[in-house]
Design a protein around this motif. Structure first.
Motif, PDB file in Angstrom:
ATOM      1  N   LEU A 555       0.807  -1.134  -0.022  1.00  0.00           N
ATOM      2  CA  LEU A 555       0.077   0.124   0.193  1.00  0.00           C
ATOM      3  C   LEU A 555       0.782   1.236  -0.112  1.00  0.00           C
ATOM      4  O   LEU A 555       2.031   1.242   0.411  1.00  0.00           O
ATOM      5  CB  LEU A 555      -0.941  -0.043   1.332  1.00  0.00           C
ATOM      6  CG  LEU A 555      -2.110  -1.213   1.213  1.00  0.00           C
ATOM      7  CD1 LEU A 555      -2.572  -1.085   2.590  1.00  0.00           C
ATOM      8  CD2 LEU A 555      -3.159  -0.676   0.406  1.00  0.00           C
ATOM      9  N   TYR A 557       2.062   4.666   1.514  1.00  0.00           N
ATOM     10  CA  TYR A 557       2.063   5.278   2.790  1.00  0.00           C
ATOM     11  C   TYR A 557       3.222   5.991   3.012  1.00  0.00           C
ATOM     12  O   TYR A 557       4.353   5.702   2.953  1.00  0.00           O
ATOM     13  CB  TYR A 557       1.982   4.144   4.048  1.00  0.00           C
ATOM     14  CG  TYR A 557       1.878   4.767   5.362  1.00  0.00           C
ATOM     15  CD1 TYR A 557       0.895   5.563   5.754  1.00  0.00           C
ATOM     16  CD2 TYR A 557       2.901   4.819   6.174  1.00  0.00           C
ATOM     17  CE1 TYR A 557       0.699   6.398   6.950  1.00  0.00           C
ATOM     18  CE2 TYR A 557       3.027   5.460   7.400  1.00  0.00           C
ATOM     19  CZ  TYR A 557       1.792   6.001   7.930  1.00  0.00           C
ATOM     20  OH  TYR A 557       1.771   6.451   9.007  1.00  0.00           O
ATOM     21  N   ILE A 570      -2.835   3.858   2.980  1.00  0.00           N
ATOM     22  CA  ILE A 570      -3.074   3.779   4.309  1.00  0.00           C
ATOM     23  C   ILE A 570      -3.320   4.940   4.863  1.00  0.00           C
ATOM     24  O   ILE A 570      -2.607   5.993   4.508  1.00  0.00           O
ATOM     25  CB  ILE A 570      -1.902   3.189   5.086  1.00  0.00           C
ATOM     26  CG1 ILE A 570      -1.556   1.506   4.700  1.00  0.00           C
ATOM     27  CG2 ILE A 570      -2.102   3.147   6.527  1.00  0.00           C
ATOM     28  CD1 ILE A 570      -0.431   0.974   5.505  1.00  0.00           C
ATOM     29  N   THR A 603      -7.640   2.061   5.327  1.00  0.00           N
ATOM     30  CA  THR A 603      -7.287   1.809   3.897  1.00  0.00           C
ATOM     31  C   THR A 603      -8.336   2.472   3.062  1.00  0.00           C
ATOM     32  O   THR A 603      -9.255   2.314   3.216  1.00  0.00           O
ATOM     33  CB  THR A 603      -6.641   0.528   3.590  1.00  0.00           C
ATOM     34  OG1 THR A 603      -7.863  -0.490   3.405  1.00  0.00           O
ATOM     35  CG2 THR A 603      -5.849  -0.147   4.447  1.00  0.00           C
ATOM     36  N   PHE A 641      -7.635  -1.359   8.320  1.00  0.00           N
ATOM     37  CA  PHE A 641      -6.414  -2.019   8.021  1.00  0.00           C
ATOM     38  C   PHE A 641      -6.266  -3.218   8.805  1.00  0.00           C
ATOM     39  O   PHE A 641      -5.773  -3.301  10.011  1.00  0.00           O
ATOM     40  CB  PHE A 641      -5.467  -1.394   8.071  1.00  0.00           C
ATOM     41  CG  PHE A 641      -3.878  -1.757   7.482  1.00  0.00           C
ATOM     42  CD1 PHE A 641      -3.889  -2.714   6.480  1.00  0.00           C
ATOM     43  CD2 PHE A 641      -2.677  -1.293   8.055  1.00  0.00           C
ATOM     44  CE1 PHE A 641      -2.731  -3.204   6.136  1.00  0.00           C
ATOM     45  CE2 PHE A 641      -1.546  -1.835   7.535  1.00  0.00           C
ATOM     46  CZ  PHE A 641      -1.500  -2.693   6.736  1.00  0.00           C
TER      47      PHE A 641
END
Length: 776
Positions: A555, A557, A570, A603, A641
């Protein structure tokens, strides 16, 4: 056979952990799992060949894991356990006589020597000692004390509310959630017992929307309590006995398009011009989930037909688009100066053609429109002419307002424009007012000041909490909690910061059609957590923790305010917020704050319009699942998440209680709050620090009360230190804010509503429970 099966298990673990470890390393994560996988495979080979060195090889795995784990997280038991739990259990398995008896070697004389276990036993013992020591430590706990009240200290509580009553959602117009009552103290709170219990009869239905919640805080006026229920009944209860006095059902119907089915409270009004005891001289105003505001006689629950349209004000008036179920009021309006001021909740991420977020003031007696403030057209506040409409999808306020009658200001916590994750084509006015605290003139609705807490909000970080008013060091202040964890302490007359606010760089890289603000505001008083790292990932075992690490690196982030993406982003702090509608409580005499910061990563993943599947039967735009954003170029998948086992991927604690000295802006203490008792198949009272949603309340006795956590308890805390003093088991989730009052005989009661919360999955119910000290 047992040795062969053991070797196979070790080989399979080695292949799985090592293979996934290679994937993690390629993504940029820890290399530990590669070496751990190799260690398992080596142990498996030595077990297959019946060599005693298998025990030594596995001892190295254990010692290496222990060293790596302590290097990553220190002596935090809740993080050490998942890293080493399975490994230690397998080490104990290898120490069984049935395994050791099959490992050995034969001397030249033919004598068989069985495998010793000294090295492996020492490694296991060392790990168990480290685990035992870590159970006595909490490196994330912050211990300290808040200042005590000074002798003779006085404070402005706001409004003319008797000490033994609770007239508004936060007790007074200031929203302090503070009571001057002191019969219940730190020394006797542990003796609290149930005084009475009442069940409303409004229970969760099979056809309810998922976000059906019971969040009401009762009002207490005279000897009556006034409450509402999720399906918008209004009820009056005797404050001494808990007996029902009257009940009114507004019949809002069951619309599956509603995002929320709840009621946080009613509003009370006494008409000074009415003859005492006459019809509707005192009133209760009930907001409903089908966008009505109903006036009821506080003495008997009958509709006050002189208000608006036969007692009902229709809030959908003036809206260009009126899709049913997309607009309603979930929070009690405020009443001041002959006006009732109300906002409305707009469904998040359903459509670009939803109702306006306009804030309106109506005549409290007649229901006539006095002014309207539309954040999409903020300068024109005169009543909207017939035939015109408010700005579609302008930022709305679904939470609770506070107000200062001396300054003639009402303080509005504002949300974002739908769709929340897409910032294209927002007007200049929307960009100015989204996710802000706005002070409006109560007489005219004109803006006096605005303080934005997020620039170009792409994360649904609306200001969710009632602003709290008090005097700090002699200055008229406002305390504004936010989802992202910042606490804004402002001069409530001007909006200027009392605790400094600075601009800090923020991640860029929004989708091509959009942009991200290069900077974001950061308050000097913040509960924003440290950025997540690979080592922040968690799991019950090393396997789901490894899966979370891989997902973390897949993801996008880059810290707080990482823009939404097609890849998936995220969002941390997540959409539930560090603080939410429960706000915080303050002691205006000691000038301190008590709150419940919550940490749960979410998320989000943008989905091009062409890739959005046909609408499902049970699909809702909300914090979880697909948010369609009809009319926009993208929908968005959102949710917590979570690991493959359905638990948070980030390590606990997920919830704290915290105390702040508002005179200095210092956080005095921060302790884990709540257990996993109601989160796991086994009722284990393990104090991990769990998520929660709800609010606290403080009394002059030095006690703070809080439910909110996802285990079903009401708890009392020492306000000075944050130490838990008492808890009571609730029959359902306690996601409401407690209140307190005293009856004419001087008995102090604490009241908690326990009805559960759909989003956090706590047990539904319809309970109102009052506690008091034992009668002498």
């Amino acid at each position: 056979m047992i040795l062969v099966l053991t070797a196979i298990v070790f080989a399979l673990i080695g292949l799985a952990v090592g293979g996934a470890g290679v994937w993690l390393a390629v993504l940029g994560g820890s290399w530990y799992y590669i070496f751990a996988g190799l260690g398992f495979l080596l142990t498996a080979f030595l077990l297959f060949t019946r060599r005693p060195s298998a025990l030594t090889a596995y001892a190295l795995v254990i010692v290496g894991t222990l060293a790596w784990a302590i290097w990553e997280v220190g002596f935090d038991w809740w993080q050490l356990g998942p890293r080493g739990g399975v490994i230690i259990l397998l080490g104990l398995w290898l120490l069984l006589p049935a395994i050791r008896a099959r490992l050995g070697f034969t001397s030249p004389t033919g004598q068989v020597y069985r495998a010793g276990a000294g090295t492996l036993g020492g490694a296991v013992l060392l790990s168990l000692l480290a685990a035992a020591y870590s159970m006595t430590q909490d490196p994330l706990d912050k211990t300290g004390s808040l200042p005590e009240a000074q002798a003779g200290a006085t404070a402005d509580y706001g409004g003319q509310v008797a000490d033994n009553e609770w007239h508004q959602y936060g007790r007074t117009p200031y929203g302090q959630r503070y009571s001057p009552l002191s019969q219940i103290t730190k020394d006797n709170v542990s003796s609290l017992e149930v005084a009475w219990q009442y069940q409303t009869g409004d229970v969760k239905r099979p056809d309810d929307v998922g976000e059906t919640t019971y969040q009401v805080t009762p009002l207490k006026i005279g000897n009556m309590l006034y409450v509402c229920t999720p399906h918008n009944w209004a009820i009056a209860i005797d404050a001494t006995t808990g007996e029902e006095r009257w009940k009114y059902d507004s019949n809002p119907g069951m619309n599956p398009n509603r995002q929320h089915q709840t009621c946080r409270g009613v509003s009370y009004y006494a008409d000074a011009a009415a003859a005492p005891g006459s019809a509707c001289a005192t009133r209760v105003y009930l907001p409903t989930s089908d966008a009505r505001l109903i006036a009821l006689d506080a003495q008997n629950g009958k509709v006050c037909t002189s208000f608006a349209d036969q007692g009902t004000l229709h809030l959908e008036q003036g809206m260009r688009y009126q899709p049913a179920g997309y607009y309603y009021s979930t929070s009690p309006p405020v009443i001041s100066g002959g006006k009732i001021i109300i906002g409305g909740a707009v469904n998040d991420n359903y459509s670009t053609q939803e109702q306006s977020g306009v804030i309106r003031a109506f005549d409290v007696n007649t229901g006539a429109l006095v002014w309207n403030w539309d954040s999409g057209n903020p300068d024109v506040t005169t009543p909207l002419p017939e035939g015109q409409t408010y700005t579609t999808n302008s930022p709305n306020s679904w939470s609770v307002f506070s107000y200062d009658e001396a300054l003639n200001l009402v303080y509005i916590p504002l949300g974002n424009q739908v769709p929340d994750q897409l910032g294209m084509n927002r007007s200049e006015a929307v960009e100015r007012f989204s996710s802000s605290i706005v002070a409006l003139d109560m007489g005219t609705g004109q803006v006096r000041w605005v303080r934005q807490t997020v620039h170009h909000d792409l994360w649904d970080m609306d200001v969710p909490a009632q602003p709290v008013l008090l005097d700090i060091n002699g200055r008229k202040a406002l305390v504004g909690p936010t989802k992202q964890g910042d606490i804004y302490v402002l001069d409530r007359a001007t909006g200027e910061p009392i605790i400094p606010v600075k601009e800090v760089p923020a991640p860029g890289g929004a989708i091509p059609e959009d942009h991200a603000s290069p900077t974001q505001p950061l308050s000097g008083l913040t509960f924003s957590p440290p950025p997540l790292q690979d080592s922040s990932m968690w799991g019950i075992t090393m396997f789901d923790q490894l899966a979370c690490r891989i997902q973390f690196h897949r993801l996008r982030y880059e810290g707080r305010y990482t823009p939404p993406s097609l890849q998936g982003t995220i969002v941390y702090p997540g959409n539930f917020g560090t603080f939410n509608w429960g706000s915080v409580a303050v002691d205006p005499e000691r000038q301190v704050m008590f709150g419940m910061p919550t940490y749960l990563a979410f998320t989000s993943r943008l989905v091009p319009r062409a890739d959005i599947p046909p609408k499902g039967q049970d699909e809702k735009g909300s914090e979880q699942g697909l948010n369609r954003n009809d009319g926009a170029p993208y929908g968005v998948y959102m949710g917590p998440f979570l690991s493959p086992l359905g638990i948070p991927c980030q390590a606990p604690p997920w919830g704290y209680v915290a105390g702040v000295d508002l005179k200095t802006g210092d956080i005095a203490y921060k302790h884990r709050n709540g257990t996993v008792y109601d989160m796991t198949p086994l009722p284990l009272p393990l104090k991990v620090g769990v998520p929660g949603i709800g609010g606290p309340m403080i009394t002059k006795g030095g006690v703070a009360f809080l439910g909110a956590a996802v285990d079903n308890y009401l708890r009392a805390y020492d306000l000075t230190t944050g130490k838990q003093l008492w808890q009571a088991r609730l029959p359902a989730g306690g996601q409401s804010t407690p209140m307190t009052y005293a009856t004419d005989d001087g008995t102090q009661y604490v009241v908690m509503v326990a009805g559960g919360h759909g989003s956090v999955g706590t047990k539904p119910g319809d309970y109102i429970i009052a506690y008091r000290l034992p009668k002498k």
